[in-house]
Write a protein that holds these residues in place. Structure first.
Motif: not given
Length: 352
Positions: A140-144, A209-211, A252-253, A258-261
């Motif tokens: 989740a932090g990575q997404g932010l 995210h590398y994809r 966003g993905s 992250g939030v899902r878990d």
């Protein structure tokens, strides 16, 4: 009922063998033949931290995930430096924007490597269920973090669109972006394999995210090539905006993942169905009368399973306990790394 240690279970006259021993094809057999999985190849798998099916054991998964996180961070650092130099030499905001994206990848992958190390630490008094959600928190932090870089690139892209600058050194910028796309593609393939074998949500997030970076690198390459060919400098700004939007979508993905878990979402339907099928097979075989209240939740690399099995009320305690162990082993056969808790209930007159 089924949470005791293998040693305690072995001491119980009504208990079954430990599931890890049961899954070892050579545990109760003589010398293996050439085609026997317990032969040279099976032994090699166990020595390498795998069972004969090729699945890594928990310690090997932790090492593989940590190594993958470190490799991703080192690769992102090299890509960021190369693109930054190329972008500054060629006066390309799109290439520089891609360098900033790789720089955020460096921080994100470094944080992932640390989170993986902490997530695989043994349970302690303060965290009796382990530390698996540290990985999820890192995702989740990575997404932010990636979302913040996307906002920055969006602002810079608009600025370059309004005030375009001519590009220089085509060979440097185009070569840097082509090399970045190839290196990133190799990294994604590697991370994908590690994520599949370890179940690490942090490594899965890295692969996602590398994809997206591959597509972004190719888009920047194509746009810069068009700019050099046509002299239309605003293409560079348009590309920067497009890359920024793509990065925001990727962020966003990762946040959703992250939030899902973090909110204890159930395992995917196919995994739940596999667990139910294993329990239904026990019912058909007459081992149990039924089951109910099956619950699952995902925490990082760990799946927690909680289920109630129904047994006759006059069944002796030792036999009931052995049956609960068989139910636990049946679940572990389809989810080898799960944390399973089986409750014993007396047969009910009405279904749940």
């Amino acid at each position: 009922m089924s949470g005791r240690s293998p040693a305690a279970r072995a001491a119980d006259p009504g208990a079954l063998p430990d599931p890890a021993a049961r899954r070892d094809p050579g545990a109760q057999r003589g010398p293996a033949g050439p085609g026997d999985p317990a032969g040279p190849h099976g032994a090699g798998d166990r020595a390498a931290g795998r069972d004969p099916g090729g699945r890594l054991d928990p310690a090997a998964r932790a090492r593989a995930a940590l190594r993958a996180g470190r490799i991703a961070a080192a690769t992102a650092g090299g890509l960021a430096l190369g693109k930054l130099v190329a972008g500054q030499l060629g006066h390309s905001m799109a290439v520089t924007a891609s360098a900033v994206d790789s720089l955020t990848d460096l921080f994100a992958s470094s944080a992932n490597a640390l989170a993986i190390q902490l997530a695989h630490a043994a349970p302690d008094r303060s965290h009796p269920f382990g530390h698996a959600k540290i990985e999820t928190l890192a995702t989740a932090g990575q997404g932010l973090l990636i979302g913040g870089s996307g906002v920055y690139l969006l602002v810079e892209g608009v600025r370059r669109l309004l005030s375009p600058e001519p590009l220089r050194l085509a060979a440097v910028t185009l070569g840097a972006m082509a090399a970045a796309a190839l290196v990133t593609a190799a990294l994604v393939a590697y991370l994908g394999r590690v994520a599949a074998r370890t179940g690490s949500s942090a490594i899965q997030a890295d692969a996602v995210h590398y994809r997206t970076d591959i597509a972004a690198n190719l888009a920047v390459f194509a746009g810069v090539a068009v700019t050099y060919a046509t002299g239309f400098a605003r293409v560079d700004g348009v590309l920067s905006i497009a890359v920024a939007v793509y990065i925001l979508a990727s962020a966003g993905s990762l946040l959703r993942l992250g939030v899902r878990d973090l909110i204890d979402t159930s395992a995917p339907d196919d995994r739940v169905r596999a667990i139910e099928a294993a329990l239904d097979a026990l019912r058909v075989a007459g081992e149990i009368l039924g089951h109910h209240a099956l619950r699952t939740r995902v925490a990082g690399h760990t799946l927690f399973v909680d289920v109630h099995i129904e047994l006759p009320g006059d069944l002796r305690l030792a036999r009931a306990h052995a049956t609960s162990d068989r139910a636990r082993d049946a679940i572990l056969a389809v989810e080898p790394d799960a944390e399973v808790l089986v409750h014993i209930d007396v047969e009910r007159d009405e279904p749940a």
